[in-house]
Scaffold this motif. Sequence first.
Motif, short mmCIF file in Angstrom:
data_model
loop_
_atom_site.label_atom_id
_atom_site.label_comp_id
_atom_site.label_asym_id
_atom_site.label_seq_id
_atom_site.Cartn_x
_atom_site.Cartn_y
_atom_site.Cartn_z
N ARG A 89 -8.48 7.70 11.99
CA ARG A 89 -7.66 7.00 11.22
C ARG A 89 -7.75 7.39 9.72
NH1 ARG A 89 -5.61 4.60 7.63
NH2 ARG A 89 -5.38 2.49 7.19
N GLY A 90 -8.88 8.19 9.53
CA GLY A 90 -9.09 8.43 8.29
C GLY A 90 -8.13 9.68 7.72
N GLN A 91 -7.47 10.19 8.62
CA GLN A 91 -6.40 11.27 8.26
C GLN A 91 -5.06 10.77 8.13
OE1 GLN A 91 -9.25 14.09 10.93
NE2 GLN A 91 -7.10 15.07 10.32
N VAL A 92 -4.93 9.51 8.20
CA VAL A 92 -3.58 9.00 8.07
C VAL A 92 -3.42 8.01 6.82
CG1 VAL A 92 -1.58 7.68 9.05
CG2 VAL A 92 -3.16 9.07 10.68
N SER A 93 -2.49 8.23 5.92
CA SER A 93 -2.64 7.25 4.64
C SER A 93 -1.11 6.60 4.83
CB SER A 93 -3.15 7.58 3.48
OG SER A 93 -2.19 8.88 2.93
N THR A 94 -0.76 5.47 4.31
CA THR A 94 0.52 4.93 4.25
C THR A 94 0.74 4.15 3.06
OG1 THR A 94 0.42 4.37 6.51
CG2 THR A 94 2.20 3.47 5.27
N HIS A 95 1.70 4.49 2.21
CA HIS A 95 2.09 3.71 1.30
C HIS A 95 3.33 3.10 1.09
CE1 HIS A 95 -0.98 6.20 -0.76
NE2 HIS A 95 -0.52 7.16 -0.18
N ILE A 96 3.54 1.99 0.81
CA ILE A 96 4.78 0.90 1.32
C ILE A 96 5.35 0.72 -0.38
CG2 ILE A 96 5.79 -1.28 1.97
CD1 ILE A 96 3.65 -0.86 4.19
N GLY A 97 6.72 1.10 -0.31
CA GLY A 97 7.40 0.69 -1.23
C GLY A 97 8.36 -0.46 -1.32
N GLY A 98 9.40 -0.42 -2.00
CA GLY A 98 10.48 -1.61 -1.90
C GLY A 98 11.12 -1.68 -0.53
N ARG A 99 11.69 -0.55 -0.02
CA ARG A 99 12.36 -0.60 1.36
C ARG A 99 11.82 0.87 2.19
NH1 ARG A 99 15.94 -4.45 2.26
NH2 ARG A 99 16.60 -5.37 0.22
N ARG A 100 10.94 1.27 1.79
CA ARG A 100 10.46 2.73 2.42
C ARG A 100 8.99 2.83 2.67
NH1 ARG A 100 13.25 7.20 3.65
NH2 ARG A 100 14.89 6.25 2.61
#
Length: 195
Positions: A136-147
Amino acid sequence: MTDSPNASTADEPKARSAARRLRSRSRTVWTSVALLAAMAVAGLLGAEAVLFALGRPALLASPAQITDALTAGATPGIAVAVVAAVLGILCLWGAIAPGRTHRRALTVGRAPLVVDDAVLAGALSRAAGEAASVPRGQVSTHIGGRRARVVLEPVTGFDVDRGAVEGATARLLDDVGAAPQLRARVDITKEGRLS
């Protein structure tokens, strides 16, 4: 007694409206600031008018002095006008600026479920990590408006199946039915990491 189909379709607009309210930012701060400023000015002008009518000395300035300062273009009049203009612009900006928080409505069951983007980002990271067999420490997610952008760092010496990761994130987004709708983009770094 079971609910009729008409009752459930009548509740859908209410549910959508409730979800929209939960996702929107409250404007009570701007309303309170505008009302407090208006009350302070009205109270001061009312007190000055009463004192003037009774023939008593003014607290800050008599109505005649206020009128002279505002119409003559003196420094106090300009200062009052600038402060009023800045406060007006701030309140106008607060009223018309996008009132979104970082939340999304999920279509789960009959009641609206509103979650923070951070929760959804964590779920996407977990799904991508499981599909790629990375910690899990090797995955990051950033959420914008629609992406949503999922950045995955593979384990050194093991290839990652991009199709499997993209499929897992797309299935998760389809299952939760987030509104506004999201699309996930998966980026895999070139350098891996020992785990």
